[in-house]
Design a protein around this motif. Sequence first.
Motif, PDB file in Angstrom:
ATOM      1  N   ARG A 237       0.943  -1.744  -0.113  1.00  0.00           N
ATOM      2  CA  ARG A 237       0.242   0.006  -0.044  1.00  0.00           C
ATOM      3  C   ARG A 237       1.012   1.663  -0.258  1.00  0.00           C
ATOM      4  NH1 ARG A 237      -5.331  -0.604  -1.886  1.00  0.00           N
ATOM      5  NH2 ARG A 237      -6.209  -1.827  -0.880  1.00  0.00           N
ATOM      6  N   ARG A 238       2.470   1.304   0.892  1.00  0.00           N
ATOM      7  CA  ARG A 238       2.976   2.674   0.949  1.00  0.00           C
ATOM      8  C   ARG A 238       2.911   2.660  -0.083  1.00  0.00           C
ATOM      9  NH1 ARG A 238       6.148   0.648   4.312  1.00  0.00           N
ATOM     10  NH2 ARG A 238       5.176   1.323   6.143  1.00  0.00           N
ATOM     11  N   MET A 239       3.662   1.609  -1.035  1.00  0.00           N
ATOM     12  CA  MET A 239       4.665   1.952  -2.619  1.00  0.00           C
ATOM     13  C   MET A 239       3.408   2.202  -3.514  1.00  0.00           C
ATOM     14  SD  MET A 239       6.634  -0.786  -5.017  1.00  0.00           S
ATOM     15  CE  MET A 239       7.764  -1.648  -3.005  1.00  0.00           C
ATOM     16  N   ILE A 240       1.978   1.826  -3.246  1.00  0.00           N
ATOM     17  CA  ILE A 240       1.209   2.296  -4.471  1.00  0.00           C
ATOM     18  C   ILE A 240       0.737   4.153  -3.802  1.00  0.00           C
ATOM     19  CG2 ILE A 240      -0.969   2.333  -4.986  1.00  0.00           C
ATOM     20  CD1 ILE A 240      -1.263  -0.676  -4.476  1.00  0.00           C
ATOM     21  N   VAL A 241       0.478   4.098  -2.855  1.00  0.00           N
ATOM     22  CA  VAL A 241       1.197   5.781  -2.618  1.00  0.00           C
ATOM     23  C   VAL A 241       1.586   6.556  -3.186  1.00  0.00           C
ATOM     24  CG1 VAL A 241       0.071   7.500  -0.776  1.00  0.00           C
ATOM     25  CG2 VAL A 241      -1.214   4.096  -0.414  1.00  0.00           C
ATOM     26  N   GLN A 242       2.747   5.668  -2.993  1.00  0.00           N
ATOM     27  CA  GLN A 242       3.469   6.984  -3.377  1.00  0.00           C
ATOM     28  C   GLN A 242       3.992   7.314  -5.160  1.00  0.00           C
ATOM     29  OE1 GLN A 242       7.719   5.275  -1.439  1.00  0.00           O
ATOM     30  NE2 GLN A 242       7.039   5.872   0.484  1.00  0.00           N
ATOM     31  N   GLY A 243       3.666   5.964  -5.294  1.00  0.00           N
ATOM     32  CA  GLY A 243       3.513   5.552  -6.789  1.00  0.00           C
ATOM     33  C   GLY A 243       2.671   6.866  -7.728  1.00  0.00           C
ATOM     34  N   ALA A 244       1.500   7.437  -7.179  1.00  0.00           N
ATOM     35  CA  ALA A 244      -0.354   6.926  -7.565  1.00  0.00           C
ATOM     36  C   ALA A 244       0.315   9.124  -6.804  1.00  0.00           C
ATOM     37  CB  ALA A 244      -1.168   7.040  -6.302  1.00  0.00           C
ATOM     38  N   VAL A 245       1.245   9.234  -6.001  1.00  0.00           N
ATOM     39  CA  VAL A 245       1.135  10.814  -5.277  1.00  0.00           C
ATOM     40  C   VAL A 245       2.322  11.514  -6.618  1.00  0.00           C
ATOM     41  CG1 VAL A 245       2.158  12.378  -4.153  1.00  0.00           C
ATOM     42  CG2 VAL A 245       0.976  10.596  -3.446  1.00  0.00           C
ATOM     43  N   SER A 246       3.065  10.653  -6.609  1.00  0.00           N
ATOM     44  CA  SER A 246       3.952  10.815  -7.858  1.00  0.00           C
ATOM     45  C   SER A 246       3.714  11.380  -9.694  1.00  0.00           C
ATOM     46  CB  SER A 246       5.369   9.672  -8.180  1.00  0.00           C
ATOM     47  OG  SER A 246       6.098  10.107  -9.114  1.00  0.00           O
ATOM     48  N   MET A 247       2.794   9.658  -9.793  1.00  0.00           N
ATOM     49  CA  MET A 247       2.083  10.565 -11.114  1.00  0.00           C
ATOM     50  C   MET A 247       0.407  11.551 -11.029  1.00  0.00           C
ATOM     51  SD  MET A 247       0.687   5.902 -11.752  1.00  0.00           S
ATOM     52  CE  MET A 247       0.119   6.496 -13.314  1.00  0.00           C
ATOM     53  N   VAL A 248       0.271  11.860  -9.542  1.00  0.00           N
ATOM     54  CA  VAL A 248      -0.882  13.036 -10.288  1.00  0.00           C
ATOM     55  C   VAL A 248       0.536  13.938 -10.276  1.00  0.00           C
ATOM     56  CG1 VAL A 248      -2.282  13.698  -8.313  1.00  0.00           C
ATOM     57  CG2 VAL A 248      -2.407  11.913  -8.455  1.00  0.00           C
ATOM     58  N   GLU A 249       1.030  13.894  -9.351  1.00  0.00           N
ATOM     59  CA  GLU A 249       2.245  15.562  -9.735  1.00  0.00           C
ATOM     60  C   GLU A 249       2.814  15.465 -11.514  1.00  0.00           C
ATOM     61  OE1 GLU A 249       6.730  17.589  -7.289  1.00  0.00           O
ATOM     62  OE2 GLU A 249       5.510  15.299  -6.751  1.00  0.00           O
ATOM     63  N   SER A 250       3.629  14.422 -10.982  1.00  0.00           N
ATOM     64  CA  SER A 250       3.578  14.779 -12.716  1.00  0.00           C
ATOM     65  C   SER A 250       2.220  15.137 -13.734  1.00  0.00           C
ATOM     66  CB  SER A 250       3.920  13.254 -13.502  1.00  0.00           C
ATOM     67  OG  SER A 250       4.132  13.423 -14.574  1.00  0.00           O
ATOM     68  N   ALA A 251       0.556  14.864 -13.549  1.00  0.00           N
ATOM     69  CA  ALA A 251       0.034  15.126 -14.568  1.00  0.00           C
ATOM     70  C   ALA A 251       0.165  16.446 -14.025  1.00  0.00           C
ATOM     71  CB  ALA A 251      -1.318  14.016 -14.377  1.00  0.00           C
ATOM     72  N   LEU A 252      -0.426  17.486 -12.741  1.00  0.00           N
ATOM     73  CA  LEU A 252      -0.773  17.892 -12.590  1.00  0.00           C
ATOM     74  C   LEU A 252       0.302  19.227 -13.183  1.00  0.00           C
ATOM     75  CD1 LEU A 252      -1.509  18.372  -9.220  1.00  0.00           C
ATOM     76  CD2 LEU A 252      -3.008  18.867 -11.305  1.00  0.00           C
ATOM     77  N   LYS A 253       1.824  19.114 -13.337  1.00  0.00           N
ATOM     78  CA  LYS A 253       2.317  19.796 -14.068  1.00  0.00           C
ATOM     79  C   LYS A 253       2.451  19.461 -15.650  1.00  0.00           C
ATOM     80  CE  LYS A 253       7.690  19.729 -13.995  1.00  0.00           C
ATOM     81  NZ  LYS A 253       8.434  19.625 -13.817  1.00  0.00           N
ATOM     82  N   ASP A 254       2.159  18.603 -16.415  1.00  0.00           N
ATOM     83  CA  ASP A 254       2.066  18.710 -17.306  1.00  0.00           C
ATOM     84  C   ASP A 254       0.953  19.495 -18.407  1.00  0.00           C
ATOM     85  OD1 ASP A 254       3.658  17.109 -17.980  1.00  0.00           O
ATOM     86  OD2 ASP A 254       2.994  15.315 -17.858  1.00  0.00           O
TER      87      ASP A 254
END
Length: 296
Positions: A237-254
Amino acid sequence: MSQTKSVERPANTANGIAMLLVGLLTPIAGFAWAAQSGGAVVPVIVAVVAGVIGLLLLCGLYSLQPNEGMAILLFGEYRGTDRKTGLRWVLPWYSRKKISLRARNVTSDRLKVNDKRGNPVEIAANVVWRVQDSAQALFDVDDYQAFVDIQIDTGLRDIATHYAYDHGEHEEGQDRELTLRADAEDVAEHLQRELAVRVTAAGIAIDEARLAHLAYAPEIAGAMLRRQQAEAVLSARRMIVQGAVSMVESALKDLNERDVVSLDEDRKAAMVSNLLVVLCADREAQPVVNTGTLYG
């Protein structure tokens, strides 16, 4: 008073083939002379003596296979060890003790011990050992094979108390401690060094030592299995959350860099919430068509 340490040294022995021929020819020659003399007293006595000598010579014969040794003693005094293979000979009044110098493989009994954290575990080891100094093995301990078995059990118990069975929930990174389950090579090296010191008094060399069995004791195995499963779920779960946060951050930036859509803070919050739900959920997301607006 400390015990005197025995030291192996080469024994003075002779080639057995030559002494076999001498032992056979001596009585033959004696009895042949007695037969030619017509039964005279002196030749008969010589023949009997020659027969006794030949028998004594034959009694001094022994054979050695590769990686075997023969400890030679004279009235209890150690006179050396013969390691030469084949048919060998020594004076018949010397006593002899054969000893194997080959490597031996021993699997210890399963022991129930407490690990570093006090958890009861079952542990066993496989040890490869051999006799290095025959004098020490035969004369410095009462029974070197039993001595090795006891030292293996004792050393295994001592090793188990230096390590935890497995990593704790919060042990991550390079500073984590070594454990019995995850660091088998390090534990094996430690066990080999420990046993090598313990069996030095018996002239034994440890070639290899490894754990052959490792498990939680039955009374706590179920509880520890559930704990490991829970820790695995939390880690995933911790790994999934960390990956999800990274993907959301990248999406907002793009989106911001490409000026695809203008998002205020409320819309960003809603988008982040929706993306995290989609990325972190156990089930597939169900699409919802919103025909209105975020504000009404």
